[in-house]
Design a protein around this motif. Structure first.
Motif, PDB file in Angstrom:
ATOM      1  N   LEU A  30      -5.513  -7.112  -0.205  1.00  0.00           N
ATOM      2  CA  LEU A  30      -4.558  -7.224  -1.302  1.00  0.00           C
ATOM      3  C   LEU A  30      -5.230  -7.697  -2.588  1.00  0.00           C
ATOM      4  CD1 LEU A  30      -1.458  -8.751   0.559  1.00  0.00           C
ATOM      5  CD2 LEU A  30      -1.989  -6.344   0.057  1.00  0.00           C
ATOM      6  N   LEU A  97      -2.331  -0.830   2.910  1.00  0.00           N
ATOM      7  CA  LEU A  97      -0.894  -1.082   2.833  1.00  0.00           C
ATOM      8  C   LEU A  97      -0.137  -0.382   3.954  1.00  0.00           C
ATOM      9  CD1 LEU A  97      -0.229  -0.950  -1.020  1.00  0.00           C
ATOM     10  CD2 LEU A  97      -0.318  -2.952   0.468  1.00  0.00           C
ATOM     11  N   ILE A 108       6.993  -4.986  -1.410  1.00  0.00           N
ATOM     12  CA  ILE A 108       6.143  -4.700  -2.571  1.00  0.00           C
ATOM     13  C   ILE A 108       7.035  -4.702  -3.810  1.00  0.00           C
ATOM     14  CG2 ILE A 108       4.540  -3.102  -3.661  1.00  0.00           C
ATOM     15  CD1 ILE A 108       3.912  -1.944  -0.948  1.00  0.00           C
ATOM     16  N   SER A 110       6.903  -4.597  -7.891  1.00  0.00           N
ATOM     17  CA  SER A 110       5.937  -4.273  -8.940  1.00  0.00           C
ATOM     18  C   SER A 110       6.640  -3.751 -10.185  1.00  0.00           C
ATOM     19  CB  SER A 110       4.944  -3.217  -8.439  1.00  0.00           C
ATOM     20  OG  SER A 110       3.960  -2.952  -9.406  1.00  0.00           O
ATOM     21  N   GLU A 120      11.328  -2.661  -6.203  1.00  0.00           N
ATOM     22  CA  GLU A 120      10.892  -3.273  -4.956  1.00  0.00           C
ATOM     23  C   GLU A 120      11.064  -2.314  -3.789  1.00  0.00           C
ATOM     24  OE1 GLU A 120      11.414  -7.493  -2.528  1.00  0.00           O
ATOM     25  OE2 GLU A 120      13.048  -6.780  -3.796  1.00  0.00           O
ATOM     26  N   THR A 140       2.175  -7.088  -9.943  1.00  0.00           N
ATOM     27  CA  THR A 140       2.629  -6.770  -8.582  1.00  0.00           C
ATOM     28  C   THR A 140       2.616  -8.028  -7.722  1.00  0.00           C
ATOM     29  OG1 THR A 140       1.699  -4.551  -8.770  1.00  0.00           O
ATOM     30  CG2 THR A 140       2.188  -5.332  -6.551  1.00  0.00           C
ATOM     31  N   ILE A 142       2.964  -8.710  -3.548  1.00  0.00           N
ATOM     32  CA  ILE A 142       3.090  -8.146  -2.204  1.00  0.00           C
ATOM     33  C   ILE A 142       3.230  -9.309  -1.225  1.00  0.00           C
ATOM     34  CG2 ILE A 142       1.973  -6.785  -0.398  1.00  0.00           C
ATOM     35  CD1 ILE A 142       0.577  -5.191  -2.552  1.00  0.00           C
TER      36      ILE A 142
END
Length: 623
Positions: A30, A97, A108, A110, A120, A140, A142
């Motif tokens: 990530l 991912l 997620i 962003s 999302e 972003t 995550i």
């Protein structure tokens, strides 16, 4: 048994097991995505080992790409197979991912830099849910939780939460090292645990992350290879190799070749079980490296390991031989000297039989036991010299002290005579250091700028001898050599004999003359004077074995270095040898000739310091 096509869920779980080994690996993937997205601030929030979020202020993901982000082999990093050989980003497989979504509950969130709002995407163990709008600044975030809940066999192999978080912190450190212009934060259950503020000075970031000061910088370039190295002095060591950080093309890697090159560079500077603190970032031509070796991208392959080893070893070894840490110790003569009295000191030593007793031995009476010739450090055979007994060779005897007059004028003369005999400090760092005496016939006591310095006379002389032997070998001028009347023979296999004979010229430069007298036998016609037969034969056998098994002239150089270390050890002044003042002064003066004189060839320190502050604390004068 019939062959059947696997179900998509099974395929995804198998693939996820290759890419995601533990939580730290997820965090690594990530953070790599965040850096590829040009983020300058990255935050890692840890709730526990299976619930973590990573946020950044990068360019974000457009709404239309969110669904593709969790598709396997979907990526924005490469297009064609040729791109695999000129990678400029961390990610390129398009698996991270997708693998994470298959083994966790994933969110997620962003906001693309051109979008008015954020979006999302949520996934429940591979089952993708609808995409919805949300509020979030550009960048972003995550978040994953319940990691490996659908793979109990993998989850039970996770270590304790503390151990997993420690590995996450180490992963964050690796990115902080090679990206000083990015701010990194790690919070553990809401508490800030690590914070690395972005800086334009890489040295400050490396020192902060590695918690070691000072570190020294090296930048070496040659034939398309580039090595940026921050390294510690041999004084700053640790007990494990975990503080040797290796990077290639800005990727944190594990590589035995690079680690061996670093450790070999510190050869003859560290004791067994000691490791330096080093950060190495190596850049090589694109066609010289294969990054696509393992899904975790922590392993790489070089086209030729020997080229990489030689490049890193030579650059770092050259920097170490300059001993940049010596510049930190340089002080003015006034700071390093004894506190001189106001009256000028006489220029001649006190008369014989006064309280100062150094027992100077005329050079004509000294016996030369050194392999280094007339300009070398001289030793005396004390058993045959007419020397009056002394009390542990202290500077002043009890009878002398009892003869001191008590009036003020004579006290000044008392100090002046002492300091005159010691000699005013001048010359190099060691030469200018006032000598206080010899303790236990092993250590030379000196007054330094910040404390009392004890010099191990054997270790100091051993390093001097070693350096001069290396100089004579490199220049092709062999040291004192003796020829055998009856040459000893060494029986080896034919390959070993051939390997030794191939490098006969190199042996000759060391003063070792070899002659093949049969397919499996070799004789030694000459050897250096100070090298014992046992040490020589053992070294030849070991060197022959390594040459056959590993090959290369580097092994020869390493074995010769071991031989020279043995020669220096056997011919240096010993602990228990009594030295007079001239000999001690000569030894310190010769230490200034070699930058690495602070360590013996086996890595032991030559000197230790008892600071004035520590001394005052030990005496209870300060707390």
């Amino acid at each position: 048994m019939l062959i059947k096509r696997l179900e998509p869920q099974v395929i995804e779980r198998i693939a996820a097991g290759e890419v995601i080994e533990r939580p730290a690996q997820v965090v690594k993937e990530l953070i790599e995505n965040s850096i590829d997205a040009e983020a300058t601030e990255i935050d890692v929030e840890v709730i526990d080992a299976t619930e973590i979020s990573v946020s950044d202020n990068g360019v974000g993901i457009p709404k239309d790409d969110l669904a593709l982000a969790v598709e396997r082999h979907a990526t924005s990093k490469i297009i064609s197979s040729e791109d695999l050989f000129r990678l400029r980003t961390y990610g390129f497989r398009g698996e991270a991912l997708a693998s994470l979504a298959a083994v966790s509950e994933l969110s997620i969130l962003s906001r693309f830099e051109k979008d008015e709002c954020a979006y999302e995407l949520k996934s429940h163990f591979g089952e993708r849910l609808a995409i919805g709008s949300a509020s979030h600044p550009a960048g972003t975030r995550i978040r994953f939780q319940r990691l490996f809940d659908n793979i109990p066999a993998r989850k039970k192999f996770l270590k304790s939460s503390g151990a997993e978080i420690a590995q996450i912190r180490r992963t964050l450190k690796s990115f902080a090292l090679c990206h000083p212009k990015v701010t990194f934060r790690l919070r553990n259950q809401g508490k800030l645990q690590d914070f690395y503020q972005k800086t334009s000075k890489p040295l400050l970031r490396v020192q902060e992350v590695l918690s070691t000061k000072p570190l020294y910088h090296l930048l070496g370039e040659e034939n398309g290879f580039r090595a940026e190295i921050y390294f510690s002095s041999p004084h700053e060591v640790v007990k494990t190799s975990q503080n040797i950080w290796l990077f290639c093309q800005n990727r944190w890697i594990t590589d035995r070749t690079l680690q061996s090159a670093i450790l070999e560079s510190y050869r003859n500077l560290l004791m067994h079980g000691e490791f330096p603190v080093v950060y190495l970032n190596l850049t090589v031509p694109d066609d010289f490296i294969d990054i696509n070796v393992h899904p975790t991208k922590s392993q790489i392959r070089f086209l030729d390991n020997r080229v990489v080893f030689r490049f890193v070893h030579e650059k770092l070894r050259e920097a170490l031989h300059q001993a940049p840490w010596n510049s930190d110790r340089n002080v003015s003569a006034d700071d390093a000297s004894i506190d001189w009295p106001s009256r000028h000191a006489p220029q001649t030593p006190p008369e014989p039989n006064q309280w100062v007793n150094f027992e100077f031995t005329p050079a004509s009476q000294q016996k030369d036991r050194s392999v280094l010739g007339n300009d070398s450090y001289q030793r005396v055979d004390f058993a045959n010299e007419n020397i009056q007994p002394m009390s542990s060779r202290l500077l002043f005897s009890s009878s002398a002290v009892s003869q001191q007059p008590q009036n003020g004028d004579t006290k000044s003369q008392f100090c002046e005579d002492l300091f005159s005999a010691l000699g005013a400090p001048q010359g190099g760092f060691w030469e200018q250091m006032p000598i206080l005496g010899q303790l236990r016939k092993t250590y030379i006591a000196c007054k330094g700028a910040s404390g009392l310095i004890m010099v191990d006379q054997h270790a100091a002389h051993e390093r001097i001898m070693f350096e001069r032997l290396q100089q004579s070998w490199k220049s092709g001028h062999a040291s004192d050599v003796q020829r055998y009347l009856i040459p000893p023979r060494l029986t080896l296999n034919s390959e070993a004999v051939e390997a030794l004979n191939t490098l006969a010229e190199q042996w000759m430069r060391m003063g070792i003359e070899l002659e093949v007298c049969g397919p499996e036998e070799i004789t030694v016609n000459a050897k250096p004077t100070w090298l014992t037969d046992k040490a020589l034969m053992g070294a030849l056998e070991k060197c022959a074995k390594e040459l056959v098994e590993l090959g290369g002239s580097f092994r020869m150089e390493k074995r010769l270095s071991d031989l020279q270390s043995t020669m220096a050890c056997h011919s240096a002044v010993r602990a228990g040898d009594e030295l007079n003042f001239e000999e001690m002064k000569s030894l310190l003066k010769q230490m200034d000739e070699f930058p690495l004189s602070g360590f013996c060839p086996h890595g032991r320190p030559v000197s230790v310091e008892w600071s004035w502050r520590d001394m005052e604390k030990d005496f209870g004068r300060i707390v």
